[in-house]
Enzyme design. Structure first.
Site, PDB file in Angstrom:
ATOM      1  CG  ASP A   1      -0.219   0.204   2.598  1.00  0.00           C
ATOM      2  OD1 ASP A   1       0.883   0.214   2.592  1.00  0.00           O
ATOM      3  OD2 ASP A   1      -1.110   0.182   3.650  1.00  0.00           O
TER       4      ASP A   1
ATOM      5  CB  CYS B   1       0.349  -2.828   4.598  1.00  0.00           C
ATOM      6  SG  CYS B   1      -0.167  -3.876   6.061  1.00  0.00           S
TER       7      CYS B   1
ATOM      8  CB  THR C   1       1.199  -3.444  11.160  1.00  0.00           C
ATOM      9  OG1 THR C   1      -0.122  -3.911  10.549  1.00  0.00           O
ATOM     10  CG2 THR C   1       1.081  -2.031  11.945  1.00  0.00           C
TER      11      THR C   1
ATOM     12  CG  HIS D   1       7.522 -26.265  11.576  1.00  0.00           C
ATOM     13  ND1 HIS D   1       7.655 -26.086  13.328  1.00  0.00           N
ATOM     14  CD2 HIS D   1       8.605 -26.774  11.354  1.00  0.00           C
ATOM     15  CE1 HIS D   1       8.887 -26.551  13.439  1.00  0.00           C
ATOM     16  NE2 HIS D   1       9.389 -27.052  12.569  1.00  0.00           N
TER      17      HIS D   1
ATOM     18  CG  HIS E   1       5.798 -29.946  10.320  1.00  0.00           C
ATOM     19  ND1 HIS E   1       5.654 -29.133  11.425  1.00  0.00           N
ATOM     20  CD2 HIS E   1       7.346 -30.311  10.256  1.00  0.00           C
ATOM     21  CE1 HIS E   1       6.437 -29.383  12.431  1.00  0.00           C
ATOM     22  NE2 HIS E   1       7.759 -30.034  11.836  1.00  0.00           N
TER      23      HIS E   1
END
Length: 148
Positions: A8, A65, A67, A98, A133
């Site tokens: 963004d 972005c 965060t 994993h 996994h």
């Protein structure tokens, strides 16, 4: 390997640096993000990269972005996507080993470019371990496929 990248307005500069970093490592990078610092909506770019990864237009995705959280949430709404937000290399590596993550999200307001490069390298160099996994990844995908 083709990597789709989306961002963004808050991450234009970091995206440019990450693209150059990836290209210097020999990856083909497809830009799905904005190149403008005008305010825009991160879900648009999370979905674009999510769709590109899910359709195998690209092999993996990187989203950025402020965060990393919002754009990863949008990507995770696309069927087949396992996007993870990471702020340090250890979780990035284990998310691939994993959880077989196929999109890495970063916060341009959370990590600096040099740390972002370390996180990206750990993520790209890690390989899914399968085994126990795989069963867990299958369980995650089963949740996505449940009729609602």
């Amino acid at each position: 390997m083709r990597i789709g990248i989306g961002n963004d307005h808050s991450a234009v500069e970091m995206k440019r640096e990450v693209m150059k970093f990836l290209q210097d490592l020999g990856y083909e990078v497809i830009n799905y993000g904005t190149d403008s610092t005008e305010s825009c909506d991160y879900p648009v770019y999370g979905e674009k990269v999510g769709q590109a990864v899910a359709s195998k237009e690209v092999d993996l995705g990187i989203l950025i972005c402020g965060t990393g959280v919002g754009i990863s949430l949008a990507a995770n709404k696309v069927k087949g996507i396992r996007a993870v937000v990471c702020s340090e290399p250890y979780s990035a590596r284990l998310s691939r080993q994993h959880n077989n993550t196929n999109i890495l999200a970063l916060g341009a307001r959370v990590v600096g470019i040099e740390l972002a490069k370390m996180i990206i390298e750990e993520w790209l160099n890690a390989e899914f371990e399968g085994g126990r996994h795989q069963r867990r990844v299958d369980m995650i995908m089963d949740i996505e496929n449940k009729e609602r």
